[in-house]
Design an enzyme around this catalytic site. Structure first.
Site, mmCIF file in Angstrom:
data_model
loop_
_atom_site.group_PDB
_atom_site.id
_atom_site.type_symbol
_atom_site.label_atom_id
_atom_site.label_comp_id
_atom_site.label_asym_id
_atom_site.label_seq_id
_atom_site.Cartn_x
_atom_site.Cartn_y
_atom_site.Cartn_z
ATOM 1 N N SER A 1 15.681 0.189 -15.809
ATOM 2 C CA SER A 1 15.042 -0.448 -16.958
ATOM 3 C C SER A 1 15.834 -1.691 -17.327
ATOM 4 C CB SER A 1 15.033 0.527 -18.151
ATOM 5 O OG SER A 1 14.633 -0.120 -19.344
ATOM 6 N N TYR B 1 19.572 6.231 -24.244
ATOM 7 C CA TYR B 1 18.623 5.873 -23.184
ATOM 8 C C TYR B 1 19.207 4.765 -22.313
ATOM 9 C CZ TYR B 1 14.479 4.036 -20.852
ATOM 10 O OH TYR B 1 13.592 3.601 -19.901
#
Length: 247
Positions: free
Chosen positions: A143, A157
């Protein structure tokens, strides 16, 4: 048909929706043989019906990537059916955004189990197959949050996605003579990932942020590009985000 993809055996985790399902659709059109894995078997069957209609050979395997034995069984099933595995796309993921002060430890553990350990279990299962074949391709979905900490609320995250990026780069160094490694780092892409937050305020912020999301097929096309390269070309990193996304 693209000769760089036709008849390649591609295993995709998190294939029941979003990036995984869309990638399966694109690969089916290119003549790949597909092994689709996810926890939701009913949705897997639906995706499988689509790709079979496009002419692809497909195997589905209900798989929880947090279970090492299930991931090993997935790779074993792929080899049993097709005789080999050419590409493993470690796509399954969870994004549970919330401030650390909320102490959502169960969600931290779930993200570590899915986003990090799930990728490692995939690598552990597929690497011996790739080494025996003297060929193979790991595609790990990280990501943009693995390049810059997503804040507020994304510390854990981001930590898991920084880990994916680091593991992928280390893997490339260690096994790269015959085995390719690609890290895909998307920004806001339309998928179920945006629904992972149980913290009400963070969830609302994520939904607002994702209003500018680009379609899942943006990532699918990036994956196609990496796979279709000649065997001596290793696309290591692809970062993509909406044009309007600043970070």
């Amino acid at each position: 048909m693209n000769s760089g993809i036709q008849n390649k055996v591609v295993v995709i985790t998190g294939a029941s929706s979003g990036l995984g399902a869309e990638t399966a659709r694109h690969l089916a059109k290119q003549g790949a043989k597909l092994v689709l894995a996810a926890r939701r078997e009913d949705k897997l069957k639906s995706v499988a019906a689509e790709v079979e209609a496009a002419g692809a050979e497909v195997l589905i395997k209900q798989t929880d990537v947090t279970d090492k034995a299930q991931v090993q069984a997935l790779i074993d099933a792929a080899v049993d059916k097709f005789g080999r595995v050419d590409v493993l796309i470690n796509n399954a993921g969870l994004m549970a955004i919330a401030p650390i002060s909320e102490r959502k430890v169960d969600e931290w553990e779930a993200m570590l189990d899915i986003n990090v350990k799930g990728v490692l279990y995939g690598i552990a299962a597929a690497l011996p197959v790739f080494e025996k074949q003297q060929s193979g391709h790991f595609i790990n979905i990280s990501s943009v949050a693995g390049l810059k900490v997503f804040s507020p609320g994304g510390s854990v995250y981001s930590g898991t996605k920084f880990a994916v990026s680091a593991i992928s780069e280390g893997l490339r160094h260690e096994v790269g003579e015959h085995i390719r490694t690609t890290t895909i780092s998307p920004g806001a892409v339309d998928s179920e990932l945006k629904y992972g937050s149980s913290h009400e305020e963070s969830s609302a912020a994520v939904q607002e942020f994702y209003k500018s999301a680009i379609p899942s097929d943006s990532v699918a096309r990036a994956i196609i590009y990496a796979i279709e390269q000649p065997a001596d070309v290793d696309i290591n990193d692809i970062v993509l985000r909406p044009t309007s996304q600043e970070f």
